[in-house]
Design an enzyme around this catalytic site. Structure first.
Site, PDB file in Angstrom:
ATOM      1  N   THR A   1      47.587  25.678  38.079  1.00 25.80           N
ATOM      2  CA  THR A   1      47.003  24.542  38.793  1.00 25.80           C
ATOM      3  C   THR A   1      47.477  23.231  38.159  1.00 25.80           C
ATOM      4  O   THR A   1      47.712  23.187  36.955  1.00 25.80           O
ATOM      5  CB  THR A   1      45.469  24.624  38.629  1.00 25.80           C
ATOM      6  OG1 THR A   1      45.023  25.803  39.270  1.00 25.80           O
ATOM      7  CG2 THR A   1      44.748  23.421  39.180  1.00 25.80           C
TER       8      THR A   1
ATOM      9  N   ARG B   1      40.424  33.107  50.474  1.00 27.36           N
ATOM     10  CA  ARG B   1      39.735  32.775  49.211  1.00 27.36           C
ATOM     11  C   ARG B   1      39.938  31.291  48.883  1.00 27.36           C
ATOM     12  O   ARG B   1      41.027  30.763  48.965  1.00 27.36           O
ATOM     13  CB  ARG B   1      40.303  33.632  48.087  1.00 27.36           C
ATOM     14  CG  ARG B   1      39.712  33.357  46.690  1.00 27.36           C
ATOM     15  CD  ARG B   1      40.562  32.408  45.887  1.00 27.36           C
ATOM     16  NE  ARG B   1      40.127  32.324  44.478  1.00 27.36           N
ATOM     17  CZ  ARG B   1      40.643  31.482  43.590  1.00 27.36           C
ATOM     18  NH1 ARG B   1      41.592  30.656  43.941  1.00 27.36           N
ATOM     19  NH2 ARG B   1      40.202  31.463  42.354  1.00 27.36           N
TER      20      ARG B   1
ATOM     21  N   GLY C   1      39.275  28.395  45.885  1.00 24.27           N
ATOM     22  CA  GLY C   1      38.996  28.296  44.449  1.00 24.27           C
ATOM     23  C   GLY C   1      38.404  26.962  44.064  1.00 24.27           C
ATOM     24  O   GLY C   1      38.093  26.107  44.912  1.00 24.27           O
ATOM     25  N   ASP C   2      38.293  26.779  42.766  1.00 25.91           N
ATOM     26  CA  ASP C   2      37.661  25.572  42.216  1.00 25.91           C
ATOM     27  C   ASP C   2      38.422  24.293  42.546  1.00 25.91           C
ATOM     28  O   ASP C   2      37.832  23.209  42.558  1.00 25.91           O
ATOM     29  CB  ASP C   2      37.540  25.698  40.699  1.00 25.91           C
ATOM     30  CG  ASP C   2      38.904  25.880  40.042  1.00 25.91           C
ATOM     31  OD1 ASP C   2      39.623  26.825  40.425  1.00 25.91           O
ATOM     32  OD2 ASP C   2      39.251  25.072  39.165  1.00 25.91           O
TER      33      ASP C   2
ATOM     34  N   THR D   1      41.173  23.549  35.012  1.00 22.00           N
ATOM     35  CA  THR D   1      42.170  24.556  35.391  1.00 22.00           C
ATOM     36  C   THR D   1      41.821  25.874  34.732  1.00 22.00           C
ATOM     37  O   THR D   1      41.387  25.886  33.585  1.00 22.00           O
ATOM     38  CB  THR D   1      43.586  24.119  34.963  1.00 22.00           C
ATOM     39  OG1 THR D   1      44.446  25.269  34.951  1.00 22.00           O
ATOM     40  CG2 THR D   1      43.626  23.482  33.580  1.00 22.00           C
ATOM     41  N   GLY D   2      42.021  26.964  35.446  1.00 23.06           N
ATOM     42  CA  GLY D   2      41.720  28.268  34.861  1.00 23.06           C
ATOM     43  C   GLY D   2      41.161  29.198  35.917  1.00 23.06           C
ATOM     44  O   GLY D   2      41.499  29.068  37.102  1.00 23.06           O
ATOM     45  N   HIS D   3      40.327  30.100  35.509  1.00 23.85           N
ATOM     46  CA  HIS D   3      39.810  31.116  36.430  1.00 23.85           C
ATOM     47  C   HIS D   3      38.798  30.488  37.388  1.00 23.85           C
ATOM     48  O   HIS D   3      37.672  30.170  37.028  1.00 23.85           O
ATOM     49  CB  HIS D   3      39.170  32.251  35.620  1.00 23.85           C
ATOM     50  CG  HIS D   3      38.744  33.396  36.470  1.00 23.85           C
ATOM     51  ND1 HIS D   3      37.467  33.883  36.483  1.00 23.85           N
ATOM     52  CD2 HIS D   3      39.431  34.131  37.361  1.00 23.85           C
ATOM     53  CE1 HIS D   3      37.388  34.876  37.356  1.00 23.85           C
ATOM     54  NE2 HIS D   3      38.575  35.053  37.884  1.00 23.85           N
TER      55      HIS D   3
HETATM   56  N1  GLY Z   1      41.969  27.298  39.149  1.00 25.76           N
HETATM   57  C1  GLY Z   1      42.730  27.706  40.236  1.00 25.76           C
HETATM   58  C2  GLY Z   1      42.149  28.777  41.016  1.00 25.76           C
HETATM   59  O1  GLY Z   1      41.532  29.673  40.502  1.00 25.76           O
HETATM   60  O2  GLY Z   1      42.311  28.762  42.197  1.00 25.76           O
END
Ligand code: GLY
Length: 297
Positions: free
Chosen positions: A170, A198, A200-201, A220-222
């Site tokens: 990201t 899906r 994401g954040d 940035t990350g999960h």
């Molecule tokens: N941080 C990026 C995602 O999980 O989509």
């Protein structure tokens, strides 16, 4: 004096010179605007556009592919006056961050998703195209082979591991302009091999991006974990009391406590920048009063 800090993603990867080149191009593009009186929003948009156009990053051109081999981008932007815009699962617009800013400035909404978001971007005159690169197509072919189990694709239990193993990439930015206005933005192709649809954040205000009169941050990350814990909102909220550097550190502690890794960049009202990550690596660069710095220095 203004300041700008950008990241090119946190995860299990080894960022190198090519990441540094892309990140420096991003901060330089933003700095030209900031030095000539441009707004923090202009700077964040310009920095992220540079990274979206650089296929080394997982955003815009070069975005990761979902399970069906399709690009679905998320992006968001927020300013210190609490205005915000975001797009989710955008398939064709070349610069999702520009679409997010237009949502903020031209609509009464905060988040547009899917076909509606692409159609809005087209109506706003944003260029679109095929954002898949050969590298991503090849990786997707390889992933399909790895993930096939007796003909079925066994994707759900492995998404977290895949994200941790291969990095996410990201991009994001946080800036303060000469008038003390703050902005943060985030843009991503999201997790590779994600289930179509899906989000994401990167598209969720408070999760990947947040700003207040005191601070602005991009994470940035999960993505799933970042959304559950609204990490950007948490860090920006705390920054007013403890300063952005300590706020980023304490957000990372929450990640460590709950067992997920992420990274973050931020800026606060006095122009001080902050960064931190609880992953193997995070590529970043900044330009402040003190000059340019990157993760390689
Ligand atoms: N941080 C990026 C995602 O999980 O989509």
């Amino acid at each position: 004096m203004p300041s700008i800090i950008v990241h090119g993603g946190a995860g299990a990867y080894e960022p190198g010179k090519e990441h540094e080149r892309g990140l420096l191009a991003a901060v330089d593009a933003a700095w030209v605007l900031l030095e000539s009186g441009g707004s923090a929003a202009d700077a964040v948009e310009a920095a992220i556009v540079m990274m979206e156009d650089d296929p080394i990053f997982n955003a815009g051109l070069g975005s990761s592919l979902n399970l069906e081999g399709v690009v679905e981008c998320d992006a968001s932007i927020m300013l210190s006056d609490y205005s915000a815009g975001a797009v989710a699962a955008l398939k064709a617009a070349k610069n999702p961050i520009r679409a997010a800013r237009l949502v903020m400035e031209r609509t009464d909404h905060v988040l547009l998703a899917g076909e509606g978001a692409d159609s809005f971007a087209r109506k706003m005159g944003l260029p679109s195209g095929d954002l898949r690169t050969e590298r991503r197509i090849e990786l997707h072919r390889k992933n399909l082979r790895t993930f096939r189990d007796g003909g079925e694709i066994k994707f759900m239990p492995n998404l977290r591991g895949l994200a941790d193993e291969m990095g996410i990439g990201t991009v994001g930015a946080a800036a303060m302009d000469a008038e003390g206005r703050l902005a943060a933005g985030t843009s991503t192709g999201g997790m590779m091999m994600k289930v179509p649809g899906r989000v994401g954040d990167g598209a969720v205000i408070g999760a990947g991006t947040y700003a207040s009169p005191h601070a602005a941050a991009s994470a940035t990350g999960h993505g799933e974990a970042i959304m559950r814990h609204l990490v950007a909102k948490g860090a920006v909220g705390a920054a007013g009391d403890i300063g952005v550097r300590e706020a980023v550190e304490s957000a990372l502690e929450i990640g460590r406590f709950h067992g997920f890794g992420f990274g973050m960049v931020g800026v606060e009202e006095n122009g001080a920048t902050a960064l931190g990550f609880a992953t193997q690596a995070m590529s970043w660069a900044e330009r402040t009063d003190d000059g340019r710095r990157t993760f390689l220095e």
